[in-house]
Design a protein around this motif. Structure first.
Motif, PDB file in Angstrom:
ATOM      1  N   GLU A 101      -4.619  50.695  -8.980  1.00 25.45           N
ATOM      2  CA  GLU A 101      -4.896  49.626  -9.941  1.00 25.45           C
ATOM      3  C   GLU A 101      -6.210  48.975  -9.534  1.00 25.45           C
ATOM      4  O   GLU A 101      -6.400  48.628  -8.360  1.00 25.45           O
ATOM      5  CB  GLU A 101      -3.773  48.599  -9.955  1.00 25.45           C
ATOM      6  N   VAL A 102      -7.117  48.834 -10.508  1.00 23.67           N
ATOM      7  CA  VAL A 102      -8.441  48.272 -10.254  1.00 23.67           C
ATOM      8  C   VAL A 102      -8.789  47.250 -11.334  1.00 23.67           C
ATOM      9  O   VAL A 102      -8.216  47.259 -12.422  1.00 23.67           O
ATOM     10  CB  VAL A 102      -9.520  49.384 -10.226  1.00 23.67           C
ATOM     11  N   GLN A 103      -9.742  46.377 -11.010  1.00 21.34           N
ATOM     12  CA  GLN A 103     -10.287  45.435 -11.987  1.00 21.34           C
ATOM     13  C   GLN A 103     -11.565  46.028 -12.547  1.00 21.34           C
ATOM     14  O   GLN A 103     -12.469  46.392 -11.792  1.00 21.34           O
ATOM     15  CB  GLN A 103     -10.574  44.079 -11.352  1.00 21.34           C
ATOM     16  N   VAL A 104     -11.625  46.115 -13.870  1.00 21.64           N
ATOM     17  CA  VAL A 104     -12.718  46.788 -14.552  1.00 21.64           C
ATOM     18  C   VAL A 104     -13.491  45.786 -15.404  1.00 21.64           C
ATOM     19  O   VAL A 104     -12.917  44.818 -15.931  1.00 21.64           O
ATOM     20  CB  VAL A 104     -12.152  47.935 -15.417  1.00 21.64           C
ATOM     21  N   GLN A 105     -14.766  46.044 -15.572  1.00 24.11           N
ATOM     22  CA  GLN A 105     -15.640  45.182 -16.368  1.00 24.11           C
ATOM     23  C   GLN A 105     -15.105  45.010 -17.791  1.00 24.11           C
ATOM     24  O   GLN A 105     -14.648  45.954 -18.409  1.00 24.11           O
ATOM     25  CB  GLN A 105     -17.035  45.793 -16.447  1.00 24.11           C
ATOM     26  N   GLY A 106     -15.210  43.777 -18.284  1.00 24.39           N
ATOM     27  CA  GLY A 106     -14.937  43.485 -19.691  1.00 24.39           C
ATOM     28  C   GLY A 106     -13.561  42.920 -19.989  1.00 24.39           C
ATOM     29  O   GLY A 106     -12.581  43.252 -19.338  1.00 24.39           O
ATOM     30  N   THR A 107     -13.561  42.037 -20.964  1.00 24.69           N
ATOM     31  CA  THR A 107     -12.323  41.497 -21.523  1.00 24.69           C
ATOM     32  C   THR A 107     -12.442  41.610 -23.042  1.00 24.69           C
ATOM     33  O   THR A 107     -13.513  41.912 -23.574  1.00 24.69           O
ATOM     34  CB  THR A 107     -12.118  40.018 -21.137  1.00 24.69           C
ATOM     35  N   THR A 108     -11.362  41.363 -23.748  1.00 28.04           N
ATOM     36  CA  THR A 108     -11.385  41.444 -25.208  1.00 28.04           C
ATOM     37  C   THR A 108     -12.428  40.508 -25.786  1.00 28.04           C
ATOM     38  O   THR A 108     -13.192  40.871 -26.678  1.00 28.04           O
ATOM     39  CB  THR A 108      -9.998  41.109 -25.779  1.00 28.04           C
ATOM     40  N   SER A 109     -12.494  39.298 -25.250  1.00 28.82           N
ATOM     41  CA  SER A 109     -13.446  38.317 -25.778  1.00 28.82           C
ATOM     42  C   SER A 109     -14.872  38.524 -25.258  1.00 28.82           C
ATOM     43  O   SER A 109     -15.824  38.085 -25.877  1.00 28.82           O
ATOM     44  CB  SER A 109     -12.974  36.896 -25.459  1.00 28.82           C
ATOM     45  N   ASP A 110     -15.021  39.179 -24.107  1.00 35.85           N
ATOM     46  CA  ASP A 110     -16.350  39.397 -23.522  1.00 35.85           C
ATOM     47  C   ASP A 110     -16.412  40.774 -22.852  1.00 35.85           C
ATOM     48  O   ASP A 110     -16.112  40.909 -21.668  1.00 35.85           O
ATOM     49  CB  ASP A 110     -16.660  38.296 -22.505  1.00 35.85           C
ATOM     50  N   PRO A 111     -16.815  41.809 -23.597  1.00 36.42           N
ATOM     51  CA  PRO A 111     -16.863  43.171 -23.039  1.00 36.42           C
ATOM     52  C   PRO A 111     -17.790  43.318 -21.838  1.00 36.42           C
ATOM     53  O   PRO A 111     -17.635  44.231 -21.048  1.00 36.42           O
ATOM     54  CB  PRO A 111     -17.372  44.014 -24.212  1.00 36.42           C
ATOM     55  N   GLY A 112     -18.732  42.424 -21.660  1.00 36.62           N
ATOM     56  CA  GLY A 112     -19.646  42.490 -20.525  1.00 36.62           C
ATOM     57  C   GLY A 112     -19.201  41.681 -19.327  1.00 36.62           C
ATOM     58  O   GLY A 112     -19.924  41.608 -18.328  1.00 36.62           O
ATOM     59  N   ASP A 113     -18.022  41.066 -19.380  1.00 29.85           N
ATOM     60  CA  ASP A 113     -17.538  40.191 -18.314  1.00 29.85           C
ATOM     61  C   ASP A 113     -17.453  40.933 -16.978  1.00 29.85           C
ATOM     62  O   ASP A 113     -16.712  41.906 -16.848  1.00 29.85           O
ATOM     63  CB  ASP A 113     -16.170  39.631 -18.687  1.00 29.85           C
ATOM     64  N   ILE A 114     -18.228  40.471 -15.994  1.00 31.42           N
ATOM     65  CA  ILE A 114     -18.186  41.070 -14.660  1.00 31.42           C
ATOM     66  C   ILE A 114     -17.574  40.115 -13.630  1.00 31.42           C
ATOM     67  O   ILE A 114     -17.587  40.402 -12.434  1.00 31.42           O
ATOM     68  CB  ILE A 114     -19.586  41.523 -14.191  1.00 31.42           C
ATOM     69  N   THR A 115     -17.025  39.001 -14.109  1.00 31.45           N
ATOM     70  CA  THR A 115     -16.396  38.049 -13.196  1.00 31.45           C
ATOM     71  C   THR A 115     -14.889  38.241 -13.158  1.00 31.45           C
ATOM     72  O   THR A 115     -14.296  38.367 -12.088  1.00 31.45           O
ATOM     73  CB  THR A 115     -16.715  36.599 -13.619  1.00 31.45           C
ATOM     74  N   THR A 116     -14.262  38.289 -14.318  1.00 34.65           N
ATOM     75  CA  THR A 116     -12.811  38.411 -14.403  1.00 34.65           C
ATOM     76  C   THR A 116     -12.391  39.848 -14.677  1.00 34.65           C
ATOM     77  O   THR A 116     -11.571  40.401 -13.961  1.00 34.65           O
ATOM     78  CB  THR A 116     -12.259  37.500 -15.518  1.00 34.65           C
ATOM     79  N   GLY A 117     -12.947  40.440 -15.738  1.00 34.47           N
ATOM     80  CA  GLY A 117     -12.600  41.801 -16.107  1.00 34.47           C
ATOM     81  C   GLY A 117     -11.150  41.941 -16.506  1.00 34.47           C
ATOM     82  O   GLY A 117     -10.476  40.961 -16.826  1.00 34.47           O
ATOM     83  N   HIS A 118     -10.671  43.171 -16.504  1.00 35.05           N
ATOM     84  CA  HIS A 118      -9.270  43.432 -16.831  1.00 35.05           C
ATOM     85  C   HIS A 118      -8.733  44.532 -15.919  1.00 35.05           C
ATOM     86  O   HIS A 118      -9.490  45.296 -15.336  1.00 35.05           O
ATOM     87  CB  HIS A 118      -9.109  43.826 -18.307  1.00 35.05           C
TER      88      HIS A 118
END
Length: 179
Positions: free
Chosen positions: A152-169
């Motif tokens: 399990e890894v944290q990957v770049q992007g969220t639904t609201s911000d595909p470029g998110d590099i802080t939280t990711g999903h």
């Protein structure tokens, strides 16, 4: 009397020599290199510093998978020509079934500090692969392994911000299915 003492000493020496040879072969010595031994004690992942900077955070790494005799079975080298554009291993772990060695890396020159390229060694296929190729860019070094071979890894992007590099999903994959 002297003869019987000499005979007794000779028998003692022969008996001691026989006892030492009947105990079986000497067990193999552990492979001595910085790294991690697989749970089944059959392989060791050695992580060596290479390049012009010997110490973190600017060092570069070479990963060697060795058998317990020390023979190198596979190598992944992250050394760059200039010593500033390679990668160094940050976190490393074997899967509980000893089939995969997983490790996250950081840039040796501090480039893209948000991107923690993560790799794995597939014991069955005898190859290294990049987890990012199956999940997208990984933004946290602390991957999580669960039995038998889930990552399990944290990957770049969220639904609201595909470029998110802080939280990711979060993305979860079974290593044995990644070809």
């Amino acid at each position: 009397m002297r003869f019987s003492i000499c005979v007794a000493i000779s028998f003692f020496v022969v008996a001691c020599a026989q006892q030492s040879t009947t105990q079986g072969p000497t067990p193999p010595q552990p492979v001595k290199c910085p790294g991690v031994t697989s749970p089944d004690q059959q392989l060791r992942a050695c992580v060596l510093s290479v390049g012009k900077h010997p110490n973190p955070p600017f060092n570069e790494s070479r990963v060697e998978i060795r058998n317990m005799k020390g023979t190198v079975l596979a190598t992944k080298d992250f050394k760059s020509a200039d010593g500033e554009h390679g990668r160094n291993v940050q976190k490393m772990e074997w899967s509980s079934d000893s089939q995969f060695f997983v490790f996250s890396t950081a840039s040796s020159g501090g480039h893209s500090p948000w991107h923690w390229q993560t790799y794995f060694y597939d014991r069955k296929r005898k190859t290294f692969k990049e987890v990012d190729d199956f999940t997208g860019p990984i933004i946290k070094r602390n991957f999580k392994l669960t039995a038998p071979d889930w990552i399990e890894v944290q990957v770049q992007g969220t639904t609201s911000d595909p470029g998110d590099i802080t939280t990711g999903h979060s993305e979860k994959r079974r290593l044995s299915t990644l070809h």
